[in-house]
Design an enzyme around this catalytic site. Structure first.
Site, PDB file in Angstrom:
ATOM      1  CB  SER A  84     -15.093  40.999 -97.522  1.00 37.09           C
ATOM      2  OG  SER A  84     -15.584  41.865 -98.507  1.00 37.09           O
TER       3      SER A  84
ATOM      4  CG  HIS B 107     -14.008  46.105 -96.171  1.00 35.67           C
ATOM      5  ND1 HIS B 107     -15.209  45.607 -95.716  1.00 35.67           N
ATOM      6  CD2 HIS B 107     -13.593  45.245 -97.151  1.00 35.67           C
ATOM      7  CE1 HIS B 107     -15.510  44.497 -96.398  1.00 35.67           C
ATOM      8  NE2 HIS B 107     -14.545  44.267 -97.255  1.00 35.67           N
TER       9      HIS B 107
END
Length: 252
Positions: free
Chosen positions: A79, A230
């Site tokens: 991320s 994620h």
């Protein structure tokens, strides 16, 4: 923290994260590599600073490598940490051997963290005596236990009065959030081979974003972890390790 010996691997965590998020993966990778997990600025136990742009965070990693006498390394970034890694490649290409970017791409995102910011700013930490009380309050605000448990790792105690406080520099992170969503890489293409690992249920790397990414990195490869969101490394650690180790051990 560091584990193992051999060729260095540096792991960079994401927004609101810290090195502890990657400790299990780091120990597994340390069977083959010298693995470093670090807190990015304004996160974990790293220093707080009002400036938090990607070029500055990339400079932090370069300085860390110089301090540790690491001439080049494999980099894994998740991320926000993945974007830091891409900026490190942009600014210091010779410092990176293999680059693995986890569920993020070199594009500007709309952002979906406002509810988290609101909860973090409004949590009355000093009023509570136990972490359990804080957890219950935050779950009422966010209605997502997994996210709350992730955020609770950021809680520490004040040295002055022993009350709870955030370890991270929440104000600086919030101020930098628009820049964290953006991507300010050079417009030049880069032929570095990069592995992008995406979660099937995540919308951070769509098919359209893959096309955009390939225009910047022609040798980019994409692998999807089925059933994952994620946080690929936390949700499917065995599959993540299998994919990343195969890539890191590939020669050429």
């Amino acid at each position: 923290r560091s584990y193992g010996e051999g060729q260095p691997v540096i792991i960079l965590h994401g927004l609101f994260g810290m090195l502890d998020n990657w400790k299990t993966i780091a120990k597994k990778l340390s069977e083959d590599f010298m693995v470093y997990i670090i807190d990015l600025r304004n996160h974990g136990k790293s220093p707080h600073h009002p400036d938090m742009s990607y070029p500055i965070m990339a400079q932090d990693i370069n300085q860390f490598m110089e301090d540790q006498w690491i001439f080049n390394a494999h980099i894994i970034g998740h991320s926000m940490g993945g974007k830091v890694a891409l900026h490190l490649l942009d600014q210091y290409p010779d410092k990176i051997d293999k680059l693995c970017v986890v569920d993020i791409a070199p594009v500007t995102y709309q952002g979906n963290h406002q509810a988290i910011f609101n909860t973090l700013f409004n949590t009355p930490l000093t009023q509570y005596k136990t972490r359990s009380e804080i957890k219950d309050w935050m779950v009422q605000q966010l209605d997502d236990l997994s996210i709350v448990q992730f955020l609770l790792k950021n809680i520490g105690r004040s040295k002055e009065d022993g009350t709870f406080q955030w370890k991270m520099n929440l104000e600086a992170i919030h101020k930098a959030y628009p820049d964290i969503l953006s991507q300010e890489l050079s417009s030049e293409t880069d032929d570095k081979e990069i592995l992008f690992i995406r979660g099937e249920q995540s919308d951070y790397i769509t098919e359209q974003i893959q096309i955009q990414t390939k225009s910047k990195y022609p040798n980019a490869h994409f692998v999807t972890v089925e059933g994952s969101g994620h946080w690929v490394h936390a949700e499917h650690p065995a599959e993540f390790l299998k994919i990343s180790l195969q890539f890191l051990h590939t020669t050429g």
